[in-house]
Motif scaffolding. Structure first.
Motif, short mmCIF file in Angstrom:
data_model
loop_
_atom_site.label_atom_id
_atom_site.label_comp_id
_atom_site.label_asym_id
_atom_site.label_seq_id
_atom_site.Cartn_x
_atom_site.Cartn_y
_atom_site.Cartn_z
N PHE A 23 -32.44 -21.20 16.87
CA PHE A 23 -33.30 -20.15 16.33
C PHE A 23 -33.40 -20.30 14.81
N SER A 24 -34.47 -19.76 14.23
CA SER A 24 -34.54 -19.74 12.78
C SER A 24 -33.40 -18.85 12.30
N GLY A 25 -32.67 -19.30 11.34
CA GLY A 25 -31.53 -18.54 10.84
C GLY A 25 -30.22 -18.92 11.50
N GLY A 26 -30.23 -19.81 12.48
CA GLY A 26 -28.99 -20.26 13.11
C GLY A 26 -29.08 -20.35 14.62
N SER A 27 -28.08 -20.95 15.21
CA SER A 27 -28.03 -21.11 16.65
C SER A 27 -27.70 -19.79 17.34
N ILE B 95 -38.14 -20.52 17.47
CA ILE B 95 -37.35 -21.74 17.65
C ILE B 95 -37.66 -22.68 16.49
N GLU B 96 -36.62 -23.23 15.91
CA GLU B 96 -36.72 -24.23 14.84
C GLU B 96 -36.56 -25.62 15.44
N ASP B 97 -36.84 -26.64 14.65
CA ASP B 97 -36.56 -28.01 15.06
C ASP B 97 -35.06 -28.12 15.29
N GLY B 98 -34.67 -28.66 16.41
CA GLY B 98 -33.25 -28.80 16.70
C GLY B 98 -33.02 -29.22 18.14
N VAL B 99 -31.82 -28.89 18.62
CA VAL B 99 -31.41 -29.32 19.95
C VAL B 99 -31.03 -28.11 20.79
N VAL B 100 -31.56 -28.05 22.00
CA VAL B 100 -31.17 -27.05 22.98
C VAL B 100 -30.04 -27.67 23.81
N THR B 101 -28.94 -26.95 23.93
CA THR B 101 -27.83 -27.38 24.77
C THR B 101 -27.82 -26.51 26.01
N GLU C 294 -26.53 -30.87 29.04
CA GLU C 294 -27.76 -31.61 28.85
C GLU C 294 -28.38 -31.17 27.54
N PHE C 295 -29.06 -32.09 26.87
CA PHE C 295 -29.59 -31.82 25.54
C PHE C 295 -31.08 -32.14 25.49
N VAL C 296 -31.82 -31.25 24.83
CA VAL C 296 -33.26 -31.42 24.68
C VAL C 296 -33.62 -31.20 23.22
N ALA C 297 -34.23 -32.19 22.59
CA ALA C 297 -34.73 -32.04 21.22
C ALA C 297 -36.02 -31.24 21.29
N VAL C 298 -36.13 -30.20 20.46
CA VAL C 298 -37.33 -29.36 20.46
C VAL C 298 -37.86 -29.21 19.04
N ASN C 299 -39.14 -28.90 18.97
CA ASN C 299 -39.80 -28.68 17.68
C ASN C 299 -40.58 -27.39 17.74
N LEU C 300 -40.35 -26.54 16.77
CA LEU C 300 -41.05 -25.28 16.54
C LEU C 300 -41.66 -24.63 17.76
N GLY C 301 -41.33 -23.38 17.93
CA GLY C 301 -41.88 -22.64 19.05
C GLY C 301 -41.33 -21.24 19.14
N VAL C 302 -41.37 -20.69 20.33
CA VAL C 302 -40.94 -19.32 20.59
C VAL C 302 -40.04 -19.32 21.81
N ALA C 303 -39.00 -18.48 21.77
CA ALA C 303 -38.12 -18.30 22.92
C ALA C 303 -38.21 -16.86 23.38
N ASN C 304 -38.24 -16.69 24.69
CA ASN C 304 -38.22 -15.36 25.30
C ASN C 304 -37.02 -15.33 26.24
N ILE C 305 -36.14 -14.35 26.03
CA ILE C 305 -34.95 -14.20 26.86
C ILE C 305 -35.04 -12.82 27.50
N GLN D 270 -42.85 -33.64 6.39
CA GLN D 270 -41.65 -32.85 6.64
C GLN D 270 -41.47 -32.57 8.14
N ILE D 271 -42.54 -32.28 8.83
CA ILE D 271 -42.48 -32.05 10.27
C ILE D 271 -42.01 -33.32 10.98
N ALA D 272 -42.55 -34.47 10.58
CA ALA D 272 -42.14 -35.73 11.18
C ALA D 272 -40.66 -36.00 10.93
N LEU D 273 -40.19 -35.71 9.73
CA LEU D 273 -38.78 -35.90 9.40
C LEU D 273 -37.90 -35.00 10.26
N HIS D 274 -38.23 -33.74 10.35
CA HIS D 274 -37.42 -32.80 11.14
C HIS D 274 -37.41 -33.18 12.62
N ARG D 275 -38.53 -33.63 13.12
CA ARG D 275 -38.58 -34.04 14.53
C ARG D 275 -37.70 -35.26 14.76
#
Length: 138
Positions: free
Chosen positions: A28-32, A46-52, A61-72, A119-124
């Motif tokens: 998440f933006s601001g931390g995991s 959702i920020e650029d990062g890894v979903v565990t 299992e790990f999934v690299a993700v780039n910018l989006g929204v999470a609904n829980i 910057q987007i390419a670098l973060h991805r």
């Protein structure tokens, strides 16, 4: 698994991950943010990062993700993201080359440089490499 969390990671092109798990960690933006069964409803960026995703067996299992929204909500975690790639599908050498190219572009400081795109390419590229490292236990 009757109990647990149903997680789906979706891009405009496809569903990249769809499974039942016992725990999910989201970038998440601001931390995991860690999600266990019966988590309070939440909507977040959702920020650029890894979903565990951890299964009852303890495997992760790990999934690299780039910018989006999470609904829980109600033990359902849905991510709508710009891009997503499972760690086992990532070509590490390609991700490292993409990082190098993005850093070189950012170092150029040319007038026609699209800084945001670089910057987007670098973060991805960094997120993709992190997913592979996590998968390998590094």
């Amino acid at each position: 698994m009757k109990d647990g969390i149903h997680i789906r990671i979706v891009t405009a092109a496809s569903t990249v991950y769809d499974d039942m798990v016992s725990y999910v960690e989201l970038p998440f933006s601001g931390g995991s943010v860690g999600v266990l069964q019966d988590h309070a409803p939440m909507l977040g960026a959702i920020e650029d990062g890894v979903v565990t995703a951890r299964k009852d067996s303890g495997t992760e299992e790990f999934v690299a993700v780039n910018l989006g929204v999470a609904n829980i909500v109600h033990n359902e975690v849905t991510l709508l993201v710009r891009a997503a790639e499972r760690a086992e599908d990532i070509d590490l050498a390609r991700a490292q080359s993409a990082e190098k190219r993005a850093r070189e572009r950012l170092a150029e400081h040319s007038a026609d440089l699209d800084v945001k795109r670089a910057q987007i390419a670098l973060h991805r590229a960094l997120a993709r490499q992190a997913a592979v490292r996590m998968m390998k236990g590094q």
